[in-house]
Structure formats: structure tokens, C-alpha cells
Design an enzyme around this catalytic site. Structure first.
Site, PDB file in Angstrom:
ATOM      1  N   ASP A 110       0.867  -1.175   0.000  1.00  0.00           N
ATOM      2  CA  ASP A 110       0.000   0.000   0.000  1.00  0.00           C
ATOM      3  C   ASP A 110       0.915   1.240   0.000  1.00  0.00           C
ATOM      4  OD1 ASP A 110      -2.153   1.686  -0.038  1.00  0.00           O
ATOM      5  OD2 ASP A 110      -3.218   0.711   1.594  1.00  0.00           O
TER       6      ASP A 110
HETATM    7  C1  NOJ Z   1      -3.943   3.967   0.130  1.00  0.00           C
HETATM    8  C2  NOJ Z   1      -5.146   3.088   0.243  1.00  0.00           C
HETATM    9  O1  NOJ Z   1      -5.100   2.358   1.444  1.00  0.00           O
HETATM   10  C3  NOJ Z   1      -5.313   2.121  -0.914  1.00  0.00           C
HETATM   11  O2  NOJ Z   1      -6.574   1.516  -0.813  1.00  0.00           O
HETATM   12  C4  NOJ Z   1      -5.138   2.808  -2.222  1.00  0.00           C
HETATM   13  O3  NOJ Z   1      -5.306   1.888  -3.273  1.00  0.00           O
HETATM   14  C5  NOJ Z   1      -3.781   3.475  -2.268  1.00  0.00           C
HETATM   15  N1  NOJ Z   1      -3.684   4.451  -1.203  1.00  0.00           N
HETATM   16  C6  NOJ Z   1      -3.493   4.139  -3.610  1.00  0.00           C
HETATM   17  O4  NOJ Z   1      -4.239   5.280  -3.733  1.00  0.00           O
END
Ligand code: NOJ
Length: 759
Positions: free
Chosen positions: A284
Site C-alpha cells: 500500500d
Molecule cells: C492507500 C489506500 O489504502 C489504498 O486503498 C489505495 O489503493 C492506495 N492508497 C493508492 O491510492
């Protein structure tokens, strides 16, 4: 018979041969390519970057990113879309880097790309996997028309805590329904051929257990037993893997004390060895770097840990890019670790067909033809109307007549900014239909009198937090009392009040946990004043999570939960309010009476001192000050008509493990409208070596009934439906008695029992 079986085996084995021939071709291609790559270029493939905070508004790619792409130090980009921008970035990689390796292009396409569908929690309330798949299919078509080939979806985190803002992004609290939704979304995005220019790679997230953050506080610690993981939290991720999902995103939280992003048990032993996952794992957003704050060491240490655990791609933080070479020279990681990760990224590009044609998703005239068409908008309207849940309808206030005067009241009644909900990166709220517009479209004969009535909240500190990414909560120039007075006067001049209240879009979603999940005070005051007028009040509720609604349930005649319904929400809401569509949504999360009851979920254990409704409370598992009941249970949702269920009929009272059991009931439409019901079947394993929940959803069926019509609904269970994880984490069945329940929600059910024999 034997012949048919042999033909089956032949077809199967030739398919396997074909598959392995394809795999062999891919392996040869990737091996050849890798033999020409430098160490830096291999590490570069593991680097996922975003040019400018997620959405590029200015330059297509920032200078640093451009240089890195030219040097072969970027594997993928996310946060830009549109053929022109994507082409420009792809040109940098394909024309200017030494080996011409194409980039993959990802985005948070979560509930639609530009045509927005209901937030995922709303979508799940359709209990309709065909509609959910259709929403993902349209999202994939639009996203790919916009140059993208990778969606950071589906999010399948089971969540039992509505304080957690991201409960809005998932499919609710049930592992069985969540698994069906996970599969449907993967099918919708990926289709059956990833090389087609209108299919995109899905990314199941957040692996794993993110939805169990303690106290519902964002990014918080998770701690749970393996049995709990296997039985409740892991099935939807596994279902996505079984459906062939191309990628997995690791979660921010710890699993068994180790951050998911560097958890070898999770990313390698479970995901790859036990489940057979063949795609790649992406972190993430900066979750590699964040392991330093978790207390796992400096950037070099955590990057090495993550790679060795099975993480392939590093999102944004560039820990891999900046430290892996050093770790290799110091013997902290091996060349094989880097090669394995690099191979998986290149395989993904191969599977997407990017080596054949890096520009296959980039066609300048596709957006105009394929994005936001009449068809996509019609689908959004249809799907939204199926996602709404009628929570209350005393005296049949709904549906409304298409004549007379309506007081349309509330800060969300004519508010484009808050129609779409969380995660709408490419969605344009200006293109959404408000409720005011929807009512005008659907019931042009009525008179609408509008008053805002209240600010979404009067709490300016809270509003400031909600508005961190853009102003969703505005403070009106009029005082709260002036707004209220105007609303009450408007209500008094009307036949019926439609009060559109609830959360602003970003009151749920990432980094939007709430400790108090009631309607903001400003809106509660408004609602109380409207109810006091004595006019019939319909509460249309916007929410990204279950809210605590005990007062509303007791005092407001009609409540329609519309979540955040997307681009066409206003039309869809009007369709339901005026009876063009009879609501059929069912809750996929429990609505508690109070935050003090959280976590409150239907598939809980009995305990040794079970709660007894209206029974004695001393020494029972309960509270002194409140019952254990929710306001609305899992599976609940009304219709304009009513349905009755006959007693359940089982075809046998005892089954052997080799046999199936048929459970039937007759569902009758006993009201005055045609309508659709979702008949639900739950079981309880009465005695087992590991304690089992009081109810578990095992099957459901949607049945459309004309008024007065009856249909027999038959469910079939086999021994696999009766299995559970034992203490050795083996899926087993145990003989004994089972209770089976059938009904229109998890609370109001008919019950019967049967036994399973040992052999
Ligand atoms: C953080 C989030 O937790 C995730 O769901 C997302 O895909 C990413 N950022 C990218 O934006």
C-alpha cells in the site's frame, strides 16, 4: 457415461497443456528479457510511483519521475489517466528507456471510473452478483478507454466496526457474501482475457485483516486468532485469488505482530504456497517506509524484510529503489529475491499484452465513445436503485404520490458535491444528479419547496477535518436557527417532508473514522423539528457506514438508506421514492443502537452465558443499560410489499456426508406491489470441537413475486457447507445436529434441524 468422463478428461488435459504452453512462452519471453536487464533495471520494475499526489493536475509526470522512467527505474505509474497523458508517459518508457519495457498504469477505480456506481457497501446491499459484476465491467471499460490497465480494487476487507471509515469500501461483515462479491468484481474487471483492451487487472486489497483495526481507528493494530482469520476474515481474499485476480495489495496493519507488507507467513506461505497465487503483490501507499514507524527498523532494513517476505512492488516510497542494491551487496537479500519479484511484474505486463502492444489501452477516440454513455448512466441508475435499503415505512408513507407539494429539506437534498461518496478520483461530481433534479425528472407534476434546513455539521473543527481534501461541508451564511425556521415553515406548507440528511462524502472512507456515528447534531435538531410539525416525514439517508439511529427508527415514519449512490443517485432515489422501483436492498452490516455495542455482528458466538431477549440479565452476556439487539440486523431491508415465509421443509432429517440436503420454503408476496425478495439461509452447527457462530449465512436466492404470487424456494446444502476450521486450521466437518434458518433477514427466520452422520 464413461465415454463422457473421458472426453471431459481430454478437454481438461488439453486445456492444461495449452495453459502450460502459454506459461512456457511467457517464461521464455520474460527470461530472455531479464537476461538483458541490469540489477538497477530489475529493481526499477519494482518501483510504482505517482506523479503529484495521486492525481496529476499540472505536468503529466514530474521531472524526477520522467528521468527515472527514461532510466528504466519505474515499473508502473498510478494517478494519471486519459489517453494523451498515458501515451506521453508510455512513450518515455517505450521509446526512451534502454530496454523499452512498457509501464503499467493503475488507479483507484473503486466503484466506477467516471460513471460512478454506489459505494461498495451500497453495492453489496444489492445482494446481486450479476449487477455488481456489471458495475465492475463498466468500470473496466471506462478505465481502459482512459488508458488504464490496473484497478486497485476489489477491497474485500470484512469489517464489523462502523466507526472505521473504510467499512464503506467493502462488502460488509459476512465472509460468504463477501467472497461472492470478490469473485464477481474480479470477473467484471478482468473478464476472461486480460489481453483485451477493455479488460484490466484487478488488485484485491488490503491483504489482510485491515477491517479489524482496533477501536475502528484508522491504520490501527489488528490482533486476532488464526481460527478467526481463517473462518471470517480471509475467505474473500481467497475467493479473489481463486477467481484469478492478477495482483494483491498488502495492508497497512500488522498481522500476528508483523506488518502485512513484510509478513512472510501472509505473503508467501499462505498466499502463494497454500492458495497458489501466481500474480504479484504491491505494497500500500508507502507501507514499506511506514514499517519504520511500526518499529521494524530503518528503510534499508524494512525494504529488505518486505522483499524477502514476498512483496514485489513498492508503492510510492522508493525504499526498494534506493536500498535494495546496497542490501544485495551486504548479503541481506539475494539476487533470487530480486529476480522473483521482477519476474512477477514482467509477467503481469505480459499477461496484459503490453509487450505485444504497449499502447493497446491507449486509443484517443475511445473516451468519447465509451465513457459516460447513455448506457453506462442507465446501468448506474438501475444498480443504484437496487442498492437502497428501506429501513422503515410506517403507514406506507412510501411510495409518494406524484402530485401535491413536497417539502424537500436538508443539506444533501440539492448538493452535487456529496453525491458520489468516497474514492471518486476520476468521477466528476458536477455530472451527478441531485435528488432535487431526480424528483423533477421522475415526478414533474409535483410542487417542490426546498429549504436547506441545517449545515451538515455546525462543528467547525470536525468540518475542517472532513474538508481536508476539498470543501464538502459548507457553513451557511444564515444562522442555524434561521435555517431551521425556514425548513419548518416550508414543511408546514407541504403535504409531505422528504428530509435528505446524513454524512458528507468524506465522512467515510480512508482516514475517516468516527467515534460517534450518529447524525451530526445540527441535522438531528432539524429532523426533530420536522417530525414535530406532524407532517409525514421521509428520511433519505446518505451514509458511508452504519449509523446509530435509535431515535430516528422510533420517531421517523419512513427511512430510506441510499448510501452514496453515484452519478445517477438522484434519479434512482426518485425512482424509489415514487414507486417506479420497489426497493429490494438488504443490509450487509449490522446497525447498532449505540457505539458502546460495537463490534456488533450477526454471526457472533453464543458464549457460555448467552443473552436472552427480555430475559433475566444477571450473569448473562449483556449490558446493564442497553439490550444486545441492533436497530437493524444483517440481511434486513423492507419492500413496499410484504413477504411471508412458510415453515421450512427438509427432504431428509439426517444426511450422510455424501448426500445433499434440500431445504424449501414457500415465499408469498402478501402486499400490494410486485417486488423482489432476497431469501436467506443460515445454519448453526450446534456442537463442534471449535465453538461456532449462532448463525452463518450459507445461501441466498433472489425471488421476484407479483403481488399475491407464491413461489417455492429451494436451497441445497452439501457437506462442504457444513465444514469449519478446526484447531489445526483444517477444514473439517463433524457429525451432529445442525439448525437451519430461512427468512428475509438474519433475525426473523423459520427454523428446522437436521443431523449429519459421520460416514
Ligand atoms: C492507500 C489506500 O489504502 C489504498 O486503498 C489505495 O489503493 C492506495 N492508497 C493508492 O491510492
Amino acid at each position: 457415461m464413461k465415454g463422457i468422463k473421458n472426453i471431459g478428461i481430454l478437454i481438461l488435459s488439453s486445456a492444461c497443456l495449452q495453459l502450460s504452453a502459454q506459461d512456457a512462452k511467457m517464461n521464455t519471453y520474460v527470461s530472455n528479457l531479464m537476461s538483458r536487464m541490469t540489477l538497477e533495471e530489475k529493481i526499477g520494475q519494482l518501483n510504482l510511483v505517482t506523479p503529484g499526489g495521486g492525481v496529476a493536475t499540472g505536468a503529466v509526470v514530474s521531472q524526477g519521475v520522467e528521468d527515472n522512467i527514461r532510466k528504466g527505474l519505474v515499473g508502473g505509474l498510478f494517478g494519471i489517466y486519459g489517453p494523451e497523458k498515458v501515451r506521453k508517459a508510455q512513450d518515455l518508457a517505450v521509446k526512451n528507456s534502454r530496454l523499452h519495457i512498457p509501464l503499467i498504469f493503475g488507479l483507484d477505480v473503486i466503484h466506477g471510473h467516471k460513471t460512478m456506481f454506489p459505494i461498495p457497501l451500497g453495492l453489496s446491499c444489492t445482494w446481486d452478483t450479476a449487477l455488481i459484476e456489471k458495475s465492475a465491467r463498466i468500470a473496466a471499460t471506462e478505465a481502459s478507454a482512459d488508458g488504464l490497465n490496473w484497478a486497485f480494487s476489489p477491497m474485500v476487507d470484512i469489517a464489523r466496526d462502523p466507526r472505521w471509515g473504510r467499512i464503506s469500501e467493502g462488502g460488509g461483515e459476512d465472509p460468504y457474501l463477501g467472497s461472492l462479491i470478490a469473485k464477481a468484481m474480479v470477473r467484471g474487471y478482468q473478464g476472461n482475457d486480460l489481453t483485451k483492451n477493455n479488460t484490466i487487472m484487478a488488485c484485491v486489497k488490503h491483504f489482510a485483516l485491515y477491517g479489524a483495526a482496533e477501536a475502528g481507528r484508522e491504520y490501527n493494530t489488528v490482533d486476532m486468532s488464526r481460527i478467526q482469520m481463517y473462518q471470517y476474515y480471509l475467505p474473500p481474499y481467497k475467493a479473489a485469488v481463486d477467481a484469478g485476480v492478477g495482483s494483491v495489495m498488502s495492508s497497512f496493519n500488522v498481522v500476528d505482530g508483523i506488518p502485512a507488507t513484510a509478513n512472510k507467513w501472509l505473503l508467501t506461505d499462505l498466499l502463494r504456497k497454500q492458495w497458489g497465487f501466481k500474480g504479484f503483490v504491491v505494497s500500500d501507499y508507502t507501507s514499506v517506509n511506514e514499517m519504520t514507524a511500526h518499529g521494524m527498523g530503518d528503510l534499508q532494513t524494512v525494504s529488505a524484510l518486505a522483499l524477502k517476505a514476498g512483496l514485489d512492488m513498492d508503492m510510492v516510497g522508493e525504499g526498494f529503489l534506493t536500498t535494495l542494491k546496497k542490501s544485495l551487496s551486504e548479503g541481506k537479500i539475494t539476487q533470487a529475491n530480486i529476480d522473483a519479484a521482477c519476474r512477477r511484474i514482467l509477467e503481469a505486463k505480459y499477461k496484459l499484452g503490453l509487450f505485444d502492444d504497449p499502447y493497446r489501452y491507449i486509443t484517443e477516440d475511445r473516451p468519447a465513445k465509451e465513457i459516460m454513455t447513455d448506457e453506462t448512466r442507465a446501468a448506474a441508475r438501475e444498480i443504484a436503485s437496487h442498492s437502497f435499503v428501506l429501513l422503515k415505512n410506517k403507514n406506507q408513507v412510501l411510495p409518494l404520490k406524484k402530485s401535491g407539494t413536497i417539502a424537500l429539506i436538508g443539506p444533501l437534498a440539492n448538493n452535487k458535491r456529496n453525491m458520489l461518496g468516497t474514492w471518486t478520483i476520476a468521477g466528476d461530481f458536477n455530472k451527478s444528479v441531485t435528488i432535487m433534479e431526480g424528483i423533477k425528472n421522475v415526478a414533474s407534476g409535483i410542487t417542490i419547496k426546498y429549504a436547506k434546513g441545517a449545515n451538515i455539521t455546525d462543528d467547525t473543527t470536525f468540518a475542517k477535518h472532513v474538508n481536508a481534501l476539498g470543501v464538502e461541508v459548507e457553513t451557511d451564511a444564515h444562522t442555524p436557527q434561521e435555517l431551521l425556521n425556514e425548513a419548518v415553515a416550508t414543511a408546514n406548507q407541504s403535504d409531505v417532508v422528504v428530509a435528505v440528511l446524513g454524512e458528507a462524502a468524506d465522512m467515510a472512507g480512508e482516514s475517516s473514522s468516527r467515534s460517534d456515528i450518529s447524525l451530526p447534531e445540527s441535522q438531528q435538531n432539524l429532523l426533530k423539528a420536522l417530525v414535530k410539525t406532524g407532517k409525514p416525514v421521509v428520511l433519505v439517508l446518505f451514509n458511508g457506514r452504519p449509523l446509530t439511529l435509535p431515535w430516528e427508527n422510533a420517531n421517523v415514519p419512513a427511512i430510506l438508506d441510499v448510501w452514496f449512490g453515484g452519478t445517477e443517485a438522484g434519479n434512482a432515489i426518485a425512482d424509489v421514492l415514487f414507486g417506479n422501483y420497489n426497493p429490494s436492498g438488504k443490509l450487509t452490516t449490522t446497525f447498532p443502537q449505540s457505539v458502546g455495542q460495537i463490534p456488533l455482528y450477526y454471526n457472533h458466538k453464543n458464549t457460555g452465558r448467552p443473552y436472552e431477549e427480555n430475559g433475566p440479565t444477571k450473569f448473562k452476556s449483556d449490558y446493564l443499560d442497553i439490550s444486545n439487539d441492533p436497530v437493524y440486523p444483517f440481511g434486513y431491508g423492507l419492500s413496499y410489499t410484504t413477504f411471508s415465509y412458510s415453515d421450512i421443509h427438509l427432504n431428509k432429517s439426517t444426511i450422510k456426508p455424501s448426500e445433499t440436503l434440500s431445504i424449501s420454503t414457500t415465499v408469498t408476496n402478501t402486499g400490494n406491489y410486485d417486488g423482489e425478495e432476497t431469501a436467506q439461509l443460515y445454519i448453526q452447527d450446534v456442537a463442534a470441537s471449535v465453538t461456532q457462530p449462532v448463525k452463518e449465512l450459507k445461501k441466498f436466492q433472489k425471488v421476484f413475486l407479483h403481488k399475491g404470487e407464491s413461489k417455492e424456494v429451494t436451497f441445497t446444502l452439501n457437506v462442504n457447507d457444513l465444514k469449519f476450521y478446526n484447531s489445526d486450521l483444517k477444514m473439517i466437518y463433524e457429525p451432529g445436529q445442525f439448525n437451519v434458518f430461512v427468512g428475509g433477514n438474519s433475525r426473523d427466520v423459520k427454523q428446522a434441524s437436521f443431523s449429519l452422520t459421520a460416514h
